[in-house]
Design an enzyme around this catalytic site. Structure first.
Site, PDB file in Angstrom:
ATOM      1  CE  LYS A  36      -2.354   1.622   3.704  1.00  0.00           C
ATOM      2  NZ  LYS A  36      -2.250   3.088   3.749  1.00  0.00           N
ATOM      3  CG  ASP A  63      -4.882   4.386   1.846  1.00  0.00           C
ATOM      4  OD1 ASP A  63      -6.045   4.753   1.577  1.00  0.00           O
ATOM      5  OD2 ASP A  63      -4.473   4.210   3.008  1.00  0.00           O
ATOM      6  CE  LYS A  65      -7.424   6.550   4.560  1.00  0.00           C
ATOM      7  NZ  LYS A  65      -5.980   6.279   4.505  1.00  0.00           N
ATOM      8  CG  ASP A  68     -11.755  17.690  -5.427  1.00  0.00           C
ATOM      9  OD1 ASP A  68     -12.622  18.529  -5.769  1.00  0.00           O
ATOM     10  OD2 ASP A  68     -10.567  17.985  -5.248  1.00  0.00           O
ATOM     11  CB  THR A 117      -9.085   2.329  12.096  1.00  0.00           C
ATOM     12  OG1 THR A 117      -7.908   2.708  11.409  1.00  0.00           O
ATOM     13  CG2 THR A 117      -9.847   1.318  11.300  1.00  0.00           C
ATOM     14  NE  ARG A 208       1.871   3.031  12.877  1.00  0.00           N
ATOM     15  CZ  ARG A 208       1.006   3.868  13.438  1.00  0.00           C
ATOM     16  NH1 ARG A 208       1.438   4.847  14.227  1.00  0.00           N
ATOM     17  NH2 ARG A 208      -0.278   3.755  13.194  1.00  0.00           N
TER      18      ARG A 208
HETATM   19  O1  C5P Z   1       1.012   1.327  10.948  1.00  0.00           O
HETATM   20  P1  C5P Z   1      -0.432   0.890  10.846  1.00  0.00           P
HETATM   21  O2  C5P Z   1      -0.551  -0.634  10.784  1.00  0.00           O
HETATM   22  O3  C5P Z   1      -1.304   1.504  11.908  1.00  0.00           O
HETATM   23  O4  C5P Z   1      -0.888   1.431   9.447  1.00  0.00           O
HETATM   24  C1  C5P Z   1      -2.211   1.344   8.997  1.00  0.00           C
HETATM   25  C2  C5P Z   1      -2.305   1.898   7.618  1.00  0.00           C
HETATM   26  O5  C5P Z   1      -3.654   1.833   7.211  1.00  0.00           O
HETATM   27  C3  C5P Z   1      -1.888   3.369   7.501  1.00  0.00           C
HETATM   28  O6  C5P Z   1      -1.226   3.478   6.244  1.00  0.00           O
HETATM   29  C4  C5P Z   1      -3.195   4.134   7.519  1.00  0.00           C
HETATM   30  O7  C5P Z   1      -3.148   5.303   6.754  1.00  0.00           O
HETATM   31  C5  C5P Z   1      -4.138   3.130   6.863  1.00  0.00           C
HETATM   32  N1  C5P Z   1      -5.556   3.264   7.156  1.00  0.00           N
HETATM   33  C6  C5P Z   1      -6.082   3.244   8.442  1.00  0.00           C
HETATM   34  N2  C5P Z   1      -7.429   3.364   8.630  1.00  0.00           N
HETATM   35  C7  C5P Z   1      -8.260   3.479   7.579  1.00  0.00           C
HETATM   36  C8  C5P Z   1      -7.739   3.491   6.286  1.00  0.00           C
HETATM   37  C9  C5P Z   1      -6.381   3.378   6.107  1.00  0.00           C
HETATM   38  O8  C5P Z   1      -5.335   3.097   9.398  1.00  0.00           O
HETATM   39  N3  C5P Z   1      -9.571   3.494   7.760  1.00  0.00           N
END
Ligand code: C5P
Length: 237
Positions: A36, A63, A65, A68, A117, A208
């Site tokens: 991603k 990603d 998002k 517009d 989230t 992460r």
């Molecule tokens: O590091 P982590 O596992 O928290 O990363 C989650 C990834 O998912 C990030 O790139 C974040 O932008 C993305 N994301 C999210 N919640 C959403 C959509 C995308 O955490 N609803």
């Protein structure tokens, strides 16, 4: 949906440069097939890098998002479709979703983001919404389904309920994944890989816990193993 366990893991390349992404992808090797690319990397050359990943046989989730006016969303979707990406996110507003679905082409599938989230009910209230997270997610999921969106990004906690709303066909992608014993960081609604699969997720986005792990490849492999076991259990039920 029948998928190889490895192909269900989408690693978020949340790094600051193409060089850092290239070195992470090289470290992960065959352990990861799907990446991603979000704001951080996309705005630092990551969209050109996406083409390199796709040429190298990887799949890419852009990603960004999008949200517009319809025409701007449609033109953006067409550009991303030409890159050969697999998934692109838009925010789950009806006008935005309609424009994206109508403009998609090739292998590109549109995913709608219901509610981020990192948001809880208080965050929604602060943004002016008179809905709980759970109500807004349900409303947006139903709208996305009616509009013909290919899939949804949702928290693992909500995946089972969303699956009931949208049926078996829609793709469910869950971020907010934390293997047992890892830090939640800024995520407020989290689940283990096994719990997300059990709840009906098709793909898991993990950032992460893989890219900041001391051994990213071992972390990815452990997550894929957990996905494999959970997917097998899910199929047996
Ligand atoms: O590091 P982590 O596992 O928290 O990363 C989650 C990834 O998912 C990030 O790139 C974040 O932008 C993305 N994301 C999210 N919640 C959403 C959509 C995308 O955490 N609803």
């Amino acid at each position: 949906m029948q998928l190889e366990p490895r192909d269900r893991l989408i690693v978020a390349l949340d790094v600051s440069s193409v060089e850092a992404a290239q070195s992470m992808v090289a470290r992960l090797g065959e352990a990861v097939s799907f990446y991603k690319i979000g704001y951080q990397l996309a705005f630092a050359g990551g969209l050109s890098y996406a083409a390199e990943l796709i040429e190298g046989g990887k799949r890419v989730f852009v990603d960004l998002k999008l949200h517009d006016i319809g025409n701007t969303v449609a033109q953006g979707v067409k550009s991303v479709a030409r890159s050969g990406a697999t998934f692109l996110t838009v925010h789950a507003y009806p006008q935005t979703m309609k424009a994206a679905v109508e403009a998609r082409e090739g292998t590109l599938r549109i995913l709608a983001v219901t509610v981020l989230t990192s948001y809880d009910d208080a965050d929604l209230a602060a943004a002016g919404y008179d809905f709980t997270v759970s109500e807004l997610v349900a409303e947006r999921a139903a709208q996305a389904h009616d509009i013909g969106i290919d899939g949804l990004v949702c928290s693992p906690e909500e995946a089972a309920r969303i699956r009931n709303i949208v049926g078996a066909k829609m793709i469910l992608v869950t971020p907010g994944i934390r293997p047992a014993g890892t830090e939640p960081d800024d995520q407020k609604r989290i689940a283990t890989p096994a719990a997300a699969i059990a709840a009906g997720a098709d793909y898991l986005v993990v950032g992460r816990p893989v890219v900041a792990a001391p051994d990213p490849k071992a972390a990815a492999k452990a997550i894929v193993a957990e996905i494999a076991a959970a997917a097998e259990r899910r199929e047996r039920v």
